[in-house]
Design an enzyme around this catalytic site. Structure first.
Site, PDB file in Angstrom:
ATOM      1  N   ASP A 161      19.438  -2.122  75.374  1.00 43.16           N
ATOM      2  CA  ASP A 161      18.551  -1.719  74.270  1.00 43.16           C
ATOM      3  C   ASP A 161      19.211  -2.203  72.989  1.00 43.16           C
ATOM      4  O   ASP A 161      20.383  -2.599  72.991  1.00 43.16           O
ATOM      5  CB  ASP A 161      18.383  -0.184  74.252  1.00 43.16           C
ATOM      6  CG  ASP A 161      17.527   0.284  73.073  1.00 43.16           C
ATOM      7  OD1 ASP A 161      16.511  -0.373  72.770  1.00 43.16           O
ATOM      8  OD2 ASP A 161      17.882   1.292  72.428  1.00 43.16           O
ATOM      9  N   SER A 162      18.469  -2.135  71.900  1.00 43.59           N
ATOM     10  CA  SER A 162      19.044  -2.486  70.601  1.00 43.59           C
ATOM     11  C   SER A 162      20.114  -1.484  70.181  1.00 43.59           C
ATOM     12  O   SER A 162      20.782  -1.682  69.174  1.00 43.59           O
ATOM     13  CB  SER A 162      17.941  -2.506  69.545  1.00 43.59           C
ATOM     14  OG  SER A 162      17.372  -1.216  69.449  1.00 43.59           O
ATOM     15  N   GLY A 206      13.256  -3.826  65.653  1.00 44.41           N
ATOM     16  CA  GLY A 206      11.851  -3.663  65.289  1.00 44.41           C
ATOM     17  C   GLY A 206      11.382  -4.431  64.068  1.00 44.41           C
ATOM     18  O   GLY A 206      10.184  -4.646  63.880  1.00 44.41           O
ATOM     19  N   CYS A 211      13.791  -1.073  76.010  1.00 43.93           N
ATOM     20  CA  CYS A 211      13.419  -1.179  74.603  1.00 43.93           C
ATOM     21  C   CYS A 211      11.998  -1.732  74.552  1.00 43.93           C
ATOM     22  O   CYS A 211      11.730  -2.812  75.090  1.00 43.93           O
ATOM     23  CB  CYS A 211      14.396  -2.147  73.936  1.00 43.93           C
ATOM     24  SG  CYS A 211      14.000  -2.573  72.242  1.00 43.93           S
ATOM     25  N   GLU A 231      20.651   5.807  65.215  1.00 39.49           N
ATOM     26  CA  GLU A 231      21.857   5.002  65.488  1.00 39.49           C
ATOM     27  C   GLU A 231      23.098   5.578  64.788  1.00 39.49           C
ATOM     28  O   GLU A 231      24.208   5.401  65.242  1.00 39.49           O
ATOM     29  CB  GLU A 231      21.628   3.557  65.020  1.00 39.49           C
ATOM     30  CG  GLU A 231      20.761   2.740  65.957  1.00 39.49           C
ATOM     31  CD  GLU A 231      21.401   2.512  67.321  1.00 39.49           C
ATOM     32  OE1 GLU A 231      22.569   2.115  67.363  1.00 39.49           O
ATOM     33  OE2 GLU A 231      20.732   2.760  68.346  1.00 39.49           O
ATOM     34  N   CYS A 262       8.855   3.910  71.517  1.00 41.98           N
ATOM     35  CA  CYS A 262      10.184   3.379  71.210  1.00 41.98           C
ATOM     36  C   CYS A 262      11.172   4.238  71.988  1.00 41.98           C
ATOM     37  O   CYS A 262      11.083   5.475  71.952  1.00 41.98           O
ATOM     38  CB  CYS A 262      10.444   3.482  69.708  1.00 41.98           C
ATOM     39  SG  CYS A 262      12.152   3.110  69.232  1.00 41.98           S
ATOM     40  N   HIS A 322      14.079   5.032  71.481  1.00 35.98           N
ATOM     41  CA  HIS A 322      14.918   5.925  70.674  1.00 35.98           C
ATOM     42  C   HIS A 322      14.240   7.295  70.448  1.00 35.98           C
ATOM     43  O   HIS A 322      14.927   8.286  70.212  1.00 35.98           O
ATOM     44  CB  HIS A 322      15.188   5.315  69.290  1.00 35.98           C
ATOM     45  CG  HIS A 322      16.272   4.277  69.258  1.00 35.98           C
ATOM     46  ND1 HIS A 322      16.120   3.033  69.790  1.00 35.98           N
ATOM     47  CD2 HIS A 322      17.525   4.309  68.731  1.00 35.98           C
ATOM     48  CE1 HIS A 322      17.231   2.324  69.590  1.00 35.98           C
ATOM     49  NE2 HIS A 322      18.095   3.080  68.954  1.00 35.98           N
TER      50      HIS A 322
HETATM   51  N1  DGL Z   1      14.606   1.258  71.146  1.00 36.93           N
HETATM   52  C1  DGL Z   1      13.752   0.280  70.664  1.00 36.93           C
HETATM   53  C2  DGL Z   1      12.351   0.302  71.121  1.00 36.93           C
HETATM   54  O1  DGL Z   1      12.108   0.894  72.144  1.00 36.93           O
HETATM   55  C3  DGL Z   1      14.128  -0.566  69.544  1.00 36.93           C
HETATM   56  C4  DGL Z   1      14.101  -0.027  68.212  1.00 36.93           C
HETATM   57  C5  DGL Z   1      14.622  -1.023  67.225  1.00 36.93           C
HETATM   58  O2  DGL Z   1      15.703  -1.565  67.453  1.00 36.93           O
HETATM   59  O3  DGL Z   1      13.920  -1.240  66.248  1.00 36.93           O
HETATM   60  O4  DGL Z   1      11.489  -0.256  70.516  1.00 36.93           O
END
Ligand code: DGL
Length: 260
Positions: free
Chosen positions: A10-11, A43, A73, A151, A183, A185
């Site tokens: 993931d990011s 994103g 992600c 984060e 997302c 997160h």
């Molecule tokens: N966790 C991410 C997602 O599901 C990425 C969020 C990001 O890095 O902007 O979209």
């Protein structure tokens, strides 16, 4: 070092919400998780930038011997999974906003989706929404600023409350009865979101579905681990591995810094 692990990336720390579901469903599998926090958020990046980062993460996991890769992600899946599937031999599991189950169950005919700009603007998301009945209205809300706060481990903060209240209120004003978290997160925000929406709105995330899909693809490809030994888990962050520890409660897990 595992040579048969499930690779997950993931990011940043968001995909840990998916990773947890995978480890719960498949406790005997070894896993390797990459948090590319140094490059978060994805994103706001262009499609090509997201593809380049996904290539880097994928190659890292393949060099570690991963047998399958879970792109935990939504932003990376919606922008890069077709490229990854076309260019690598291992199976890839992606995560997409669970619009369909929400559209099938809504009574008000309004469903909300909270996601990144990269996911909402992607061609794959447009294809998914085009398959939904015209009778259901999809209300999109970009969750700008939420990922950087998560984060930093700043979930229980005033800044988070202000942003989240604003975004959720925008959706409530449109009479939604389902809220899709688009997302990986955002599941970490569910207790906070529940406090805002009460029991009027059902929250849907895709973590469990991704874990089930991972199991079924492993089975189909005869890659499922047959031993009864509990798996071990290596998590890597290229920014701040200390923050990761607050999201991880599973045993047999090591968390390290790695400059990938
Ligand atoms: N966790 C991410 C997602 O599901 C990425 C969020 C990001 O890095 O902007 O979209």
């Amino acid at each position: 070092m595992s040579i048969d692990a499930i690779g997950v990336f993931d990011s940043g720390v968001g995909g840990i919400s998916i990773w947890k579901e995978i480890v719960t469903l498949l406790p005997n599998e070894n896993t390797i998780y990459l948090a590319d926090s140094k490059n978060a958020p994805y994103g706001q990046k262009s499609k090509q930038e997201i593809i380049d980062l996904c290539i880097k993460n994928t190659e890292y996991l393949l060099n570690k011997g991963c047998k399958i890769i879970v792109v935990a992600c939504n932003t990376a899946t919606t922008n890069a999974i077709n490229y990854l599937r076309d260019n690598y031999d291992v199976p890839f599991i992606g995560i997409e906003p669970a619009i369909k189950p929400a559209a099938l169950q809504t009574r008000t005919k309004y469903i909300g989706i909270l996601a990144t700009k990269g996911t909402l603007n992607s061609a794959l998301f447009a294809t998914t929404t085009s398959k939904i009945s015209d009778k259901v209205k999809i209300i999109e809300q970009i969750g700008e600023g939420l990922v950087p706060l998560i984060e930093l481990g700043k979930i229980d903060t005033k800044e988070m409350d202000v942003l989240l209240n604003k975004y959720i209120q925008n959706l409530l004003n449109k009479n939604i009865d389902y809220l899709v978290l688009g997302c990986s997160h955002y599941p970490f925000l569910i207790p906070k979101i529940k406090k805002i929406v009460g029991d009027k709105v059902k929250i849907i995330d895709s973590g469990e579905a991704v874990a089930k899909q991972t199991k079924s693809v492993l089975l189909k490809n005869e890659l499922l681990k047959l031993s009864n030994k509990i798996g071990n888990h290596q998590l890597f962050s290229n920014l701040n591995q200390k923050i990761m520890t607050q999201f991880v409660t599973i045993k047999h897990t090591t968390i390290n810094f790695l400059d990938f």
